[in-house]
Every structure is written in C-alpha cells, then in structure tokens.
Scaffold this motif. Structure first.
Motif, PDB file in Angstrom:
ATOM      1  N   MET A  63     -25.032 -12.421  11.607  1.00 16.08           N
ATOM      2  CA  MET A  63     -24.298 -11.761  12.677  1.00 16.08           C
ATOM      3  C   MET A  63     -25.111 -11.839  13.965  1.00 16.08           C
ATOM      4  SD  MET A  63     -22.927  -7.910  12.731  1.00 16.08           S
ATOM      5  CE  MET A  63     -22.623  -7.096  14.240  1.00 16.08           C
ATOM      6  N   ILE A  64     -24.479 -12.257  15.005  1.00 16.81           N
ATOM      7  CA  ILE A  64     -25.172 -12.398  16.280  1.00 16.81           C
ATOM      8  C   ILE A  64     -24.896 -11.170  17.127  1.00 16.81           C
ATOM      9  CG2 ILE A  64     -25.286 -13.704  18.421  1.00 16.81           C
ATOM     10  CD1 ILE A  64     -24.601 -16.183  16.805  1.00 16.81           C
ATOM     11  N   THR A  65     -25.969 -10.530  17.547  1.00 17.22           N
ATOM     12  CA  THR A  65     -25.848  -9.439  18.504  1.00 17.22           C
ATOM     13  C   THR A  65     -26.449  -9.940  19.800  1.00 17.22           C
ATOM     14  OG1 THR A  65     -27.954  -8.548  17.785  1.00 17.22           O
ATOM     15  CG2 THR A  65     -25.987  -7.630  16.766  1.00 17.22           C
ATOM     16  N   GLU A  66     -25.812  -9.597  20.873  1.00 19.04           N
ATOM     17  CA  GLU A  66     -26.275 -10.105  22.152  1.00 19.04           C
ATOM     18  C   GLU A  66     -26.845  -9.000  23.015  1.00 19.04           C
ATOM     19  OE1 GLU A  66     -24.116 -12.759  24.459  1.00 19.04           O
ATOM     20  OE2 GLU A  66     -23.695 -14.076  22.788  1.00 19.04           O
ATOM     21  N   TRP A  67     -27.833  -9.387  23.753  1.00 22.68           N
ATOM     22  CA  TRP A  67     -28.456  -8.549  24.755  1.00 22.68           C
ATOM     23  C   TRP A  67     -27.481  -8.412  25.914  1.00 22.68           C
ATOM     24  CZ3 TRP A  67     -30.884 -10.968  29.307  1.00 22.68           C
ATOM     25  CH2 TRP A  67     -31.702 -10.107  30.031  1.00 22.68           C
ATOM     26  N   PRO A  68     -27.267  -7.206  26.435  1.00 27.38           N
ATOM     27  CA  PRO A  68     -26.381  -7.081  27.596  1.00 27.38           C
ATOM     28  C   PRO A  68     -27.033  -7.753  28.805  1.00 27.38           C
ATOM     29  CG  PRO A  68     -27.359  -4.963  27.045  1.00 27.38           C
ATOM     30  CD  PRO A  68     -27.807  -5.941  25.994  1.00 27.38           C
ATOM     31  N   VAL A  69     -26.327  -8.640  29.428  1.00 29.86           N
ATOM     32  CA  VAL A  69     -26.869  -9.392  30.558  1.00 29.86           C
ATOM     33  C   VAL A  69     -26.907  -8.488  31.791  1.00 29.86           C
ATOM     34  CG1 VAL A  69     -26.527 -11.397  32.038  1.00 29.86           C
ATOM     35  CG2 VAL A  69     -25.947 -11.537  29.620  1.00 29.86           C
ATOM     36  N   PRO A  70     -28.100  -8.283  32.375  1.00 34.54           N
ATOM     37  CA  PRO A  70     -28.183  -7.487  33.597  1.00 34.54           C
ATOM     38  C   PRO A  70     -27.324  -8.097  34.706  1.00 34.54           C
ATOM     39  CG  PRO A  70     -30.366  -7.849  32.697  1.00 34.54           C
ATOM     40  CD  PRO A  70     -29.417  -8.733  31.933  1.00 34.54           C
ATOM     41  N   ALA A  71     -26.806  -7.270  35.574  1.00 32.65           N
ATOM     42  CA  ALA A  71     -25.901  -7.712  36.636  1.00 32.65           C
ATOM     43  C   ALA A  71     -26.506  -8.794  37.527  1.00 32.65           C
ATOM     44  CB  ALA A  71     -25.470  -6.516  37.472  1.00 32.65           C
ATOM     45  N   GLU A  72     -27.822  -8.813  37.665  1.00 34.14           N
ATOM     46  CA  GLU A  72     -28.454  -9.800  38.548  1.00 34.14           C
ATOM     47  C   GLU A  72     -28.584 -11.180  37.907  1.00 34.14           C
ATOM     48  OE1 GLU A  72     -31.893  -7.399  36.766  1.00 34.14           O
ATOM     49  OE2 GLU A  72     -29.959  -6.933  37.623  1.00 34.14           O
ATOM     50  N   PHE A  73     -28.282 -11.291  36.620  1.00 30.99           N
ATOM     51  CA  PHE A  73     -28.339 -12.575  35.922  1.00 30.99           C
ATOM     52  C   PHE A  73     -26.932 -13.124  35.718  1.00 30.99           C
ATOM     53  CE2 PHE A  73     -32.370 -11.005  33.610  1.00 30.99           C
ATOM     54  CZ  PHE A  73     -33.185 -11.517  34.591  1.00 30.99           C
ATOM     55  N   PRO A  74     -26.786 -14.438  35.748  1.00 35.78           N
ATOM     56  CA  PRO A  74     -25.485 -15.028  35.441  1.00 35.78           C
ATOM     57  C   PRO A  74     -25.243 -14.983  33.926  1.00 35.78           C
ATOM     58  CG  PRO A  74     -27.103 -16.741  35.805  1.00 35.78           C
ATOM     59  CD  PRO A  74     -27.792 -15.431  36.112  1.00 35.78           C
ATOM     60  N   LEU A  75     -23.993 -15.092  33.508  1.00 38.71           N
ATOM     61  CA  LEU A  75     -23.693 -15.145  32.072  1.00 38.71           C
ATOM     62  C   LEU A  75     -24.197 -16.446  31.470  1.00 38.71           C
ATOM     63  CD1 LEU A  75     -20.083 -13.675  31.973  1.00 38.71           C
ATOM     64  CD2 LEU A  75     -22.239 -12.536  31.420  1.00 38.71           C
ATOM     65  N   TYR A  76     -24.063 -17.524  32.205  1.00 37.92           N
ATOM     66  CA  TYR A  76     -24.559 -18.844  31.806  1.00 37.92           C
ATOM     67  C   TYR A  76     -25.386 -19.391  32.957  1.00 37.92           C
ATOM     68  CZ  TYR A  76     -21.395 -19.007  27.821  1.00 37.92           C
ATOM     69  OH  TYR A  76     -20.757 -18.752  26.639  1.00 37.92           O
ATOM     70  N   ALA A  77     -26.409 -20.169  32.628  1.00 36.17           N
ATOM     71  CA  ALA A  77     -27.263 -20.740  33.667  1.00 36.17           C
ATOM     72  C   ALA A  77     -27.727 -22.126  33.232  1.00 36.17           C
ATOM     73  CB  ALA A  77     -28.472 -19.847  33.913  1.00 36.17           C
ATOM     74  N   PRO A  78     -28.014 -22.992  34.216  1.00 33.36           N
ATOM     75  CA  PRO A  78     -28.583 -24.294  33.869  1.00 33.36           C
ATOM     76  C   PRO A  78     -29.920 -24.104  33.136  1.00 33.36           C
ATOM     77  CG  PRO A  78     -27.942 -24.217  36.180  1.00 33.36           C
ATOM     78  CD  PRO A  78     -27.822 -22.826  35.644  1.00 33.36           C
ATOM     79  N   ILE A  79     -30.318 -25.107  32.414  1.00 37.47           N
ATOM     80  CA  ILE A  79     -31.540 -25.029  31.611  1.00 37.47           C
ATOM     81  C   ILE A  79     -32.748 -24.611  32.446  1.00 37.47           C
ATOM     82  CG2 ILE A  79     -33.196 -26.437  30.309  1.00 37.47           C
ATOM     83  CD1 ILE A  79     -30.808 -27.820  29.006  1.00 37.47           C
TER      84      ILE A  79
END
Length: 68
Positions: free
Chosen positions: A1-17
């Motif tokens: 089961m994958i649990t995800e860290w809540p992404v802080p507002a200052e970070f994008p949901l996805y980002a380049p490598i």
C-alpha cells in the motif's frame, strides 16, 4: 500500500528530474539513476521528452532506498 506525503503548497505535484533532485537533496545523476531503475523506478510520468517525478512519492521512495 502506498501512502503519500502531503505535498507542501510551495512544491509542485510533479517536477522535472532536476527539480525533484533539488527537493530531495540528491544529485541529478542519482535521481536520473532512480528514474531509470528497472526493478524499482521512481514514480513518474512521461511529458514529451521529459519525465516528471511525483513529488508526493519521494519520501516513501527514499525510505525504501535507505541503507539500514
């Protein structure tokens, strides 16, 4: 089961490598190595010629990579 860290507002949901490496505090080469790993690839989506890393998945992925 994958649990995800809540992404802080200052970070994008996805980002380049390169940006994902900066957020994780690792080198670009290491992040690219993980993205191309055949056994346990970094969660990502293709976007044209780039790969976008799911930032919320980084903490769990990095914990799996820890040397205990």
């Amino acid at each position: 089961m994958i649990t995800e860290w809540p992404v802080p507002a200052e970070f994008p949901l996805y980002a380049p490598i390169d940006r994902a490496a900066e957020i994780a505090g690792v080198s670009r080469d290491k992040m690219r190595e993980w993205a191309h790993d055949q056994r346990d690839p970094l969660p990502q989506i293709p976007c044209g010629r780039k790969r976008l890393v799911r930032i919320g998945a980084l903490p769990e992925y990095l914990m799996r990579r820890e040397c205990v």
